[in-house]
Design a protein around this motif. Structure first.
Motif, PDB file in Angstrom:
ATOM      1  N   TRP A  44     -10.044  -2.090  -6.715  1.00  0.00           N
ATOM      2  CA  TRP A  44     -10.139  -3.464  -6.112  1.00  0.00           C
ATOM      3  C   TRP A  44      -9.556  -4.631  -6.831  1.00  0.00           C
ATOM      4  O   TRP A  44      -9.415  -4.669  -7.920  1.00  0.00           O
ATOM      5  N   PHE A  45      -9.188  -5.476  -6.079  1.00  0.00           N
ATOM      6  CA  PHE A  45      -8.930  -6.729  -6.981  1.00  0.00           C
ATOM      7  C   PHE A  45      -8.921  -8.001  -5.554  1.00  0.00           C
ATOM      8  O   PHE A  45      -8.542  -7.848  -4.551  1.00  0.00           O
ATOM      9  N   VAL A  46      -9.536  -9.028  -6.018  1.00  0.00           N
ATOM     10  CA  VAL A  46      -9.855 -10.263  -5.326  1.00  0.00           C
ATOM     11  C   VAL A  46      -9.186 -11.454  -5.951  1.00  0.00           C
ATOM     12  O   VAL A  46      -9.345 -11.598  -7.054  1.00  0.00           O
ATOM     13  N   SER A  47      -8.630 -12.179  -4.934  1.00  0.00           N
ATOM     14  CA  SER A  47      -7.762 -13.505  -5.702  1.00  0.00           C
ATOM     15  C   SER A  47      -7.790 -14.363  -4.790  1.00  0.00           C
ATOM     16  O   SER A  47      -7.833 -14.420  -3.485  1.00  0.00           O
ATOM     17  N   TRP A  48      -7.229 -15.681  -5.243  1.00  0.00           N
ATOM     18  CA  TRP A  48      -6.673 -16.575  -4.459  1.00  0.00           C
ATOM     19  C   TRP A  48      -5.540 -17.350  -5.285  1.00  0.00           C
ATOM     20  O   TRP A  48      -5.349 -17.242  -6.374  1.00  0.00           O
ATOM     21  N   VAL A  81      -7.877  -6.845  -1.880  1.00  0.00           N
ATOM     22  CA  VAL A  81      -7.318  -5.348  -1.863  1.00  0.00           C
ATOM     23  C   VAL A  81      -8.125  -4.372  -2.548  1.00  0.00           C
ATOM     24  O   VAL A  81      -8.778  -4.327  -3.436  1.00  0.00           O
ATOM     25  N   VAL A  82      -8.177  -3.099  -1.620  1.00  0.00           N
ATOM     26  CA  VAL A  82      -8.875  -1.997  -2.169  1.00  0.00           C
ATOM     27  C   VAL A  82      -8.051  -0.733  -2.029  1.00  0.00           C
ATOM     28  O   VAL A  82      -7.141  -0.536  -0.951  1.00  0.00           O
ATOM     29  N   VAL A  83      -7.808   0.099  -3.244  1.00  0.00           N
ATOM     30  CA  VAL A  83      -6.873   1.196  -3.017  1.00  0.00           C
ATOM     31  C   VAL A  83      -7.914   2.312  -3.237  1.00  0.00           C
ATOM     32  O   VAL A  83      -8.606   2.656  -4.397  1.00  0.00           O
ATOM     33  N   LEU A 100       0.803  -1.432  -0.055  1.00  0.00           N
ATOM     34  CA  LEU A 100       0.111   0.214   0.166  1.00  0.00           C
ATOM     35  C   LEU A 100       0.809   1.171  -0.099  1.00  0.00           C
ATOM     36  O   LEU A 100       0.447   2.250  -0.563  1.00  0.00           O
ATOM     37  N   ALA A 101       2.077   1.019   0.737  1.00  0.00           N
ATOM     38  CA  ALA A 101       3.074   2.175   0.500  1.00  0.00           C
ATOM     39  C   ALA A 101       2.473   3.680   0.887  1.00  0.00           C
ATOM     40  O   ALA A 101       2.595   4.547   0.194  1.00  0.00           O
ATOM     41  N   GLY A 102       1.710   3.730   1.945  1.00  0.00           N
ATOM     42  CA  GLY A 102       1.190   5.102   2.238  1.00  0.00           C
ATOM     43  C   GLY A 102      -0.110   5.310   1.676  1.00  0.00           C
ATOM     44  O   GLY A 102      -0.741   6.338   2.127  1.00  0.00           O
ATOM     45  N   ARG A 103      -0.695   4.753   0.528  1.00  0.00           N
ATOM     46  CA  ARG A 103      -1.905   5.025  -0.077  1.00  0.00           C
ATOM     47  C   ARG A 103      -3.151   4.700   1.072  1.00  0.00           C
ATOM     48  O   ARG A 103      -3.098   3.553   1.513  1.00  0.00           O
ATOM     49  N   LYS A 104      -4.048   5.410   0.821  1.00  0.00           N
ATOM     50  CA  LYS A 104      -5.360   4.825   1.662  1.00  0.00           C
ATOM     51  C   LYS A 104      -5.925   3.741   0.733  1.00  0.00           C
ATOM     52  O   LYS A 104      -6.072   3.533  -0.159  1.00  0.00           O
ATOM     53  N   ASN A 127      -6.145   6.969 -13.810  1.00  0.00           N
ATOM     54  CA  ASN A 127      -6.164   6.522 -15.264  1.00  0.00           C
ATOM     55  C   ASN A 127      -7.257   5.349 -15.151  1.00  0.00           C
ATOM     56  O   ASN A 127      -6.863   4.386 -14.428  1.00  0.00           O
ATOM     57  N   ARG A 128      -8.469   5.465 -15.691  1.00  0.00           N
ATOM     58  CA  ARG A 128      -9.411   4.287 -15.445  1.00  0.00           C
ATOM     59  C   ARG A 128      -8.890   3.178 -15.838  1.00  0.00           C
ATOM     60  O   ARG A 128      -9.164   1.991 -15.504  1.00  0.00           O
ATOM     61  N   GLY A 129      -8.266   3.030 -16.966  1.00  0.00           N
ATOM     62  CA  GLY A 129      -7.741   1.912 -17.648  1.00  0.00           C
ATOM     63  C   GLY A 129      -6.754   1.290 -16.932  1.00  0.00           C
ATOM     64  O   GLY A 129      -6.740   0.038 -16.742  1.00  0.00           O
ATOM     65  N   GLU A 130      -5.968   1.953 -16.046  1.00  0.00           N
ATOM     66  CA  GLU A 130      -5.045   1.138 -15.268  1.00  0.00           C
ATOM     67  C   GLU A 130      -5.748   0.838 -14.156  1.00  0.00           C
ATOM     68  O   GLU A 130      -5.493  -0.796 -13.682  1.00  0.00           O
ATOM     69  N   ILE A 131      -6.749   1.385 -13.526  1.00  0.00           N
ATOM     70  CA  ILE A 131      -7.208   0.637 -12.322  1.00  0.00           C
ATOM     71  C   ILE A 131      -8.056  -0.415 -12.840  1.00  0.00           C
ATOM     72  O   ILE A 131      -8.147  -1.364 -12.033  1.00  0.00           O
ATOM     73  N   SER A 132      -8.829  -0.556 -13.887  1.00  0.00           N
ATOM     74  CA  SER A 132      -9.754  -1.644 -14.180  1.00  0.00           C
ATOM     75  C   SER A 132      -8.977  -2.899 -14.667  1.00  0.00           C
ATOM     76  O   SER A 132      -9.338  -3.826 -14.581  1.00  0.00           O
TER      77      SER A 132
END
Length: 485
Positions: A434-438, A453-455, A150-154, A461-466
């Motif tokens: 968001w990202f959910v995984s196993w 994970v939620v950031v 997370l490096a300090g990000r909310k 940049n919406r493309g990067e997020i999605s």
């Protein structure tokens, strides 16, 4: 003369009886009010008159006690306080206790009756046995990987062992040092006021006590509902989904971020996160079955405790068809904690069985004798085993050649789902990532870890997020830490 002596003796006996009756009245009938009086500091002095028991992570204490030499003698200390604050909470002489410090206060403070070998003697002497220890389920490597990621990000990270429900990591950022709140000096009050004024809310446990719109990660639930209900029988067949999709009963169009979603199969729609396909699927499944599946995963459960309470994740039970369409893609009133979304991924990884999450492995006396054990609680089947198998296939496709490639781990099987959650007035805020995984290691007989994970302040940049640019790499590092352990 003898007469007067008898009178004096009788009077003395009467006085003695009166004293005994008064002592009985004070110690038995008025003990409660006196013990609870704010003027009675005996309990508080006794509470801080001995070191507090420790909370252990990976077999090592992450808490301690410092002798101040003052009336409230022992003050709480923390090792790597900000790293473990979402687990320990704080124990403050001024502001009380939170999280594990609160939920396990009886053991840690020595007031739990199970710690006293002779409870009656302890009651008579008013002495406290030494504080016990709380052994957590946390994997220190996974916890640190999430914190560094997370490096300090909310944001927040929750990780679970699917087969047992053991919580392996709980991280919330930004964090704080609980040691700042331990004592009763002026600096403690100043720290309390500063932390409560901070707009970033560092004392908020985002992993378990903050709910977010889960966005496209909720499509795991919608896909499971569609497969269980038989709305989809062939994951590679076209779904007869228009693009754009008109929300039922309205003139509002729902669109997609990319192309190729019209009539897309469930496999392709899941891989590329097609809103139109899943909104229509939710409507086709119907409100009853969508609510039933969501609640089986843990949504709308007000009693989640790990052992401290978690916020309730919600899926609206009273919706029209347009609202159901939006709810089915993780919008409208659908909200989830990161812990809840880790539970969703864990259920898929565990063959459709969901183990309730827990954070405390066992509690012990100071010398190591077991006081209580938690252990894995009974699982509930939230989807058919065949559905879980197909969901694992869909999630694996996302990581192998879909939107979640940043979560891939060489030599391991990884399944995931990316998500972009709109929020703010008119959806004007930067979307949550968001990202959910196993993940399952090459030599592992079953998946070892499920992560959410939620950031909050992800790239604009919406493309990067999605595409999993912000949250997926964090999940990857947490999963890799568990697989390497």
């Amino acid at each position: 003369m003898t007469k007067y002596i008898r009178h004096a003796a009788a009077f003395c006996v009467l006085l003695l009886v009166a004293l005994l009756v008064n002592a009985l009245r004070v110690q038995v009938f008025q003990a409660g009010p006196y013990d609870g009086s704010t003027a009675n500091r005996r309990a508080t002095i006794a509470r801080y008159g001995q070191p507090r028991g420790d909370i252990l992570v990976g077999g090592e204490p992450v808490t301690g006690s410092r002798d101040t030499g003052e009336q409230l003698r022992y003050e709480r200390t923390y090792n790597d306080g900000p790293l473990y604050a979402p687990i320990t909470g704080f124990a403050s002489q001024e502001y009380g206790t939170t999280l594990l410090e609160h939920a396990e206060d009886g053991v840690l403070a020595g007031t739990d009756p199970l710690l006293a070998p002779f409870p009656l003697w302890s009651d008579l002497t008013r002495g406290l046995p030494p504080g016990g220890k709380v052994v957590t389920t946390i994997d220190p490597a996974a916890q640190r990987a999430a914190y560094v990621g997370l490096a300090g990000r909310k944001g927040a990270v929750a990780a679970i062992e699917p087969a047992t429900g053991r919580i392996l990591a709980l991280v919330s950022a930004p964090s704080y040092d609980p040691a700042e709140l331990s004592g009763n000096r002026p600096a403690t009050k100043a720290a309390w006021e500063r932390l409560n004024r901070d707009p970033d809310k560092p004392m908020l446990n985002r992993a378990v006590r903050q709910t977010y719109p889960p966005g496209s990660t909720f499509k795991v639930v919608t896909a499971a509902a569609a497969l269980d209900a038989g709305v989809v029988t062939d994951m590679d067949a076209q779904t007869d989904s228009p693009d754009p999709y008109t929300l039922p009963g309205t003139r509002t169009w729902l669109t997609n971020e990319g192309d190729g979603c019209q009539d897309a199969s469930l496999r392709e729609a899941f891989k590329w996160s097609c809103n139109t396909v899943f909104a229509k699927l939710g409507v086709d499944v119907g409100a009853r079955d969508m609510v039933g599946t969501a609640q089986a995963f843990g949504f709308n459960d007000t009693g989640v405790r790990i052992p401290f309470s978690a916020a309730t994740s919600t899926f609206d039970t009273s919706v029209d068809r347009a609202q159901l369409a939006l709810s089915s893609i993780g919008q409208y009133n659908t909200r989830a904690t990161p812990l809840q979304m880790a539970m969703v991924a864990a259920a898929v990884a565990n063959g459709g069985r969901l183990r309730p999450p827990y954070l405390v492995e066992r509690t012990t006396s100071r010398d190591g004798g077991t006081v209580s054990t938690a252990g894995s609680r009974p699982a509930r089947q939230v989807m058919q085993p065949a559905t879980a198998e197909r969901m694992r296939e869909l999630m694996t496709d996302v990581v192998e050649d879909g939107t979640g490639t940043n979560a891939a781990i060489p030599g391991a099987t990884v399944g995931g789902k990316t998500g972009t959650a709109q929020h703010g007035l008119g959806n004007s805020g930067i979307p949550y990532a968001w990202f959910v995984s196993w993940a399952q290691g090459e030599q592992d007989p079953e998946p070892k870890v499920a992560v959410a994970v939620v950031v909050e302040d992800a790239s604009a940049n919406r493309g990067e997020i999605s595409g999993g640019g912000d949250a997926a790499p964090i999940a990857r590092d947490v999963m890799r830490a568990v697989l390497s352990g």
